[in-house]
Design an enzyme around this catalytic site. Structure first.
Site, short mmCIF file in Angstrom:
data_model
loop_
_atom_site.label_atom_id
_atom_site.label_comp_id
_atom_site.label_asym_id
_atom_site.label_seq_id
_atom_site.Cartn_x
_atom_site.Cartn_y
_atom_site.Cartn_z
N CYS A 113 0.82 -1.23 0.00
CA CYS A 113 0.00 0.00 0.00
C CYS A 113 0.85 1.28 0.00
O CYS A 113 0.35 2.35 -0.34
CB CYS A 113 -0.95 0.01 1.18
SG CYS A 113 -2.10 -1.35 1.17
N HIS A 247 -3.50 7.55 2.26
CA HIS A 247 -3.82 6.21 1.76
C HIS A 247 -5.27 5.91 2.12
O HIS A 247 -5.70 6.11 3.25
CB HIS A 247 -2.87 5.21 2.42
CG HIS A 247 -3.23 3.78 2.13
ND1 HIS A 247 -3.61 3.34 0.88
CD2 HIS A 247 -3.26 2.69 2.94
CE1 HIS A 247 -3.84 2.05 0.94
NE2 HIS A 247 -3.66 1.63 2.16
N ASN A 277 -9.91 -0.16 -0.45
CA ASN A 277 -8.44 -0.08 -0.41
C ASN A 277 -7.86 -0.65 -1.70
O ASN A 277 -7.91 -1.86 -1.93
CB ASN A 277 -7.94 -0.87 0.81
CG ASN A 277 -6.44 -0.75 0.99
OD1 ASN A 277 -5.73 -0.31 0.09
ND2 ASN A 277 -5.95 -1.16 2.14
N1 ACO Z 1 -18.98 -8.08 8.66
C1 ACO Z 1 -19.52 -8.26 9.88
N2 ACO Z 1 -18.79 -8.58 10.96
C2 ACO Z 1 -17.47 -8.72 10.81
C3 ACO Z 1 -16.83 -8.53 9.57
C4 ACO Z 1 -17.65 -8.21 8.48
N3 ACO Z 1 -17.14 -8.01 7.23
N4 ACO Z 1 -15.50 -8.72 9.74
C5 ACO Z 1 -15.30 -9.00 11.03
N5 ACO Z 1 -16.49 -9.00 11.69
C6 ACO Z 1 -16.75 -9.25 13.10
C7 ACO Z 1 -15.62 -9.99 13.78
O1 ACO Z 1 -15.73 -11.38 13.57
C8 ACO Z 1 -15.84 -9.59 15.23
O2 ACO Z 1 -16.87 -10.38 15.75
P1 ACO Z 1 -16.81 -10.93 17.26
O3 ACO Z 1 -16.76 -9.69 18.14
O4 ACO Z 1 -18.05 -11.73 17.39
O5 ACO Z 1 -15.55 -11.72 17.35
C9 ACO Z 1 -16.36 -8.15 15.14
O6 ACO Z 1 -16.81 -8.00 13.79
C10 ACO Z 1 -15.29 -7.11 15.43
O7 ACO Z 1 -14.12 -7.45 14.72
P2 ACO Z 1 -12.82 -6.57 14.78
O8 ACO Z 1 -11.78 -7.20 13.91
O9 ACO Z 1 -12.47 -6.29 16.20
O10 ACO Z 1 -13.33 -5.21 14.11
P3 ACO Z 1 -12.57 -3.85 13.91
O11 ACO Z 1 -13.37 -2.76 14.48
O12 ACO Z 1 -11.13 -3.95 14.33
O13 ACO Z 1 -12.60 -3.67 12.34
C11 ACO Z 1 -11.19 -3.90 10.43
C12 ACO Z 1 -11.97 -4.62 11.52
C13 ACO Z 1 -12.15 -3.07 9.61
C14 ACO Z 1 -10.53 -4.96 9.55
C15 ACO Z 1 -10.14 -2.99 11.10
O14 ACO Z 1 -9.39 -3.70 12.04
C16 ACO Z 1 -9.21 -2.38 10.10
O15 ACO Z 1 -9.62 -1.60 9.26
N6 ACO Z 1 -7.93 -2.67 10.19
C17 ACO Z 1 -6.96 -2.14 9.27
C18 ACO Z 1 -6.88 -3.06 8.17
C19 ACO Z 1 -6.46 -2.44 6.90
O16 ACO Z 1 -6.76 -1.30 6.58
N7 ACO Z 1 -5.77 -3.23 6.12
C20 ACO Z 1 -5.42 -2.84 4.83
C21 ACO Z 1 -3.99 -2.92 4.56
S1 ACO Z 1 -3.01 -1.96 5.61
C22 ACO Z 1 -3.37 -0.46 5.23
O17 ACO Z 1 -3.76 -0.25 4.13
C23 ACO Z 1 -3.21 0.59 6.22
#
Ligand code: ACO
Length: 320
Positions: A113, A247, A277
């Site tokens: 990224c 980004h 993304n």
């Molecule tokens: N739909 C519904 N529920 C979901 C989904 C979905 N698509 N995905 C996960 N969940 C659930 C999980 O299973 C979890 O359930 P549980 O509490 O019963 O276990 C709940 O939602 C919360 O999950 P978390 O992972 O804690 O959610 P979070 O608020 O952290 O959001 C996310 C997840 C969006 C992936 C976040 O962590 C994020 O954006 N991280 C950065 C990732 C990123 O941007 N990566 C790209 C590359 S790096 C970069 O570009 C910077």
């Protein structure tokens, strides 16, 4: 002093898009969750038979047209991608062939990224050193091909697209500085773990795996730090930033970085809702949007930042 000045931008998104409602039919998710956690509303998906080079070519041609330039005037292509069409030749060489030019250097950069910031920094160095005068810098990705469409934790996040900029050697200020970082200790936080051998993916999977929560925290801290580093290097303050072009990974990450920098929401270019993304394509896609809709004006100070797998991260500060 010679600067790399931003002449023009272009971008391209594949025709087919996948909405949050479409994803609801594929995995256990819903529009409310995706919108609240990421701000993403849809992502664009490359067509069968299309390659990363097709996306790159469309963005590059748009940038050349905006610059009023022919490809024959270029003397370097630097292309950032994590999803090249082939292990080799580079997508930059494929793009050079598509543009009907040859002879000058063309190569790919792989920093996931952060790829566009790495590519921009490389092009800037070529220009400052007097080794290039007109450079095409592209970020192009077909990340959907690395997405596990049964994994709701990752499939809602990513999409395909391309963005391009033309840089020109100039005595007028352009890119003021760029700042690149990597920390390989976090190699397994965001990765495609498979290896290609004998024509197949071996010793792992060919899909994106991610420790989302940890990536989130690193992203906010590292990107904010990279912006502060760029300001400090140029004796500038947060108040000197006209636009943050971040980004486009997640609206919450962008908002958190904006808040740390005390920027108001209307100083931040946000396009993540439209395309998710797109990895190395994300910063130039946002930049092109801000320039074409007239928000970003000549003479303004822009800060670009990104972070990705590796981890890699970085920033660029420039006068447009
Ligand atoms: N739909 C519904 N529920 C979901 C989904 C979905 N698509 N995905 C996960 N969940 C659930 C999980 O299973 C979890 O359930 P549980 O509490 O019963 O276990 C709940 O939602 C919360 O999950 P978390 O992972 O804690 O959610 P979070 O608020 O952290 O959001 C996310 C997840 C969006 C992936 C976040 O962590 C994020 O954006 N991280 C950065 C990732 C990123 O941007 N990566 C790209 C590359 S790096 C970069 O570009 C910077």
């Amino acid at each position: 002093m010679t600067y790399a000045r931003l002449l023009a931008t272009g971008s391209y998104l594949p025709e087919r898009s996948l909405s949050n409602a479409d994803l609801e039919k594929m995995v256990d998710t819903n529009d409310a969750w995706i919108t609240a956690r990421t701000g993403i509303k849809k992502r664009h998906i490359i067509a069968e038979g299309q390659g990363t080079v097709d996306l790159a070519e469309n963005a590059a041609r748009a940038a050349l047209e905006a610059a009023g330039m022919e490809a024959s005037e270029l003397d370097l292509i630097v292309l950032a991608t994590t999803t090249p069409d082939n292990p080799f030749p580079s997508t930059a060489c494929l793009l050079q062939q598509r543009l009907g030019v040859h002879g000058f250097p063309a190569f790919d950069i792989q920093a996931v990224c952060s790829g566009f910031i790495y590519a921009l920094s490389t092009a800037d160095s070529f220009i400052r050193a007097g080794n290039a005068k007109k450079v095409l810098v592209v970020g192009a990705e077909s990340l959907s091909r690395l997405v596990d469409w049964t994994d709701r934790g990752t499939c809602v996040l990513f999409g395909d697209g391309a963005g391009a900029v033309i840089l020109e050697a100039s005595e007028e200020p352009g890119i003021l500085s760029t700042h690149l970082h990597a920390d390989g200790r976090y190699y397994d936080h965001l990765a495609v773990n498979g290896q290609l051998s004998g024509g197949e993916v071996k010793d792992g999977a060919g899909y994106i795996s991610m420790r989302g929560n940890e990536v989130f925290k690193f992203a906010v801290n590292n990107m904010s730090q990279a912006v502060l580093e760029a300001l400090a290097k140029n004796d500038l303050n947060k108040e000197d930033i006209d636009w943050l072009v971040p980004h486009q990974a997640n609206q919450r990450i962008i908002n958190a970085v904006g808040k740390k920098l005390k920027l108001s929401a209307d100083q931040v270019i946000m396009t993540v809702a439209e395309h998710g993304n797109t990895s190395a394509a994300s910063v130039p896609l946002a930049l092109d949007t801000g320039i074409r809709d007239g928000r970003i004006q000549r003479g303004q100070t822009l800060v670009l930042e990104a972070m990705g797998g590796g981890f890699t991260w970085g920033s660029a500060i420039l006068v447009y």
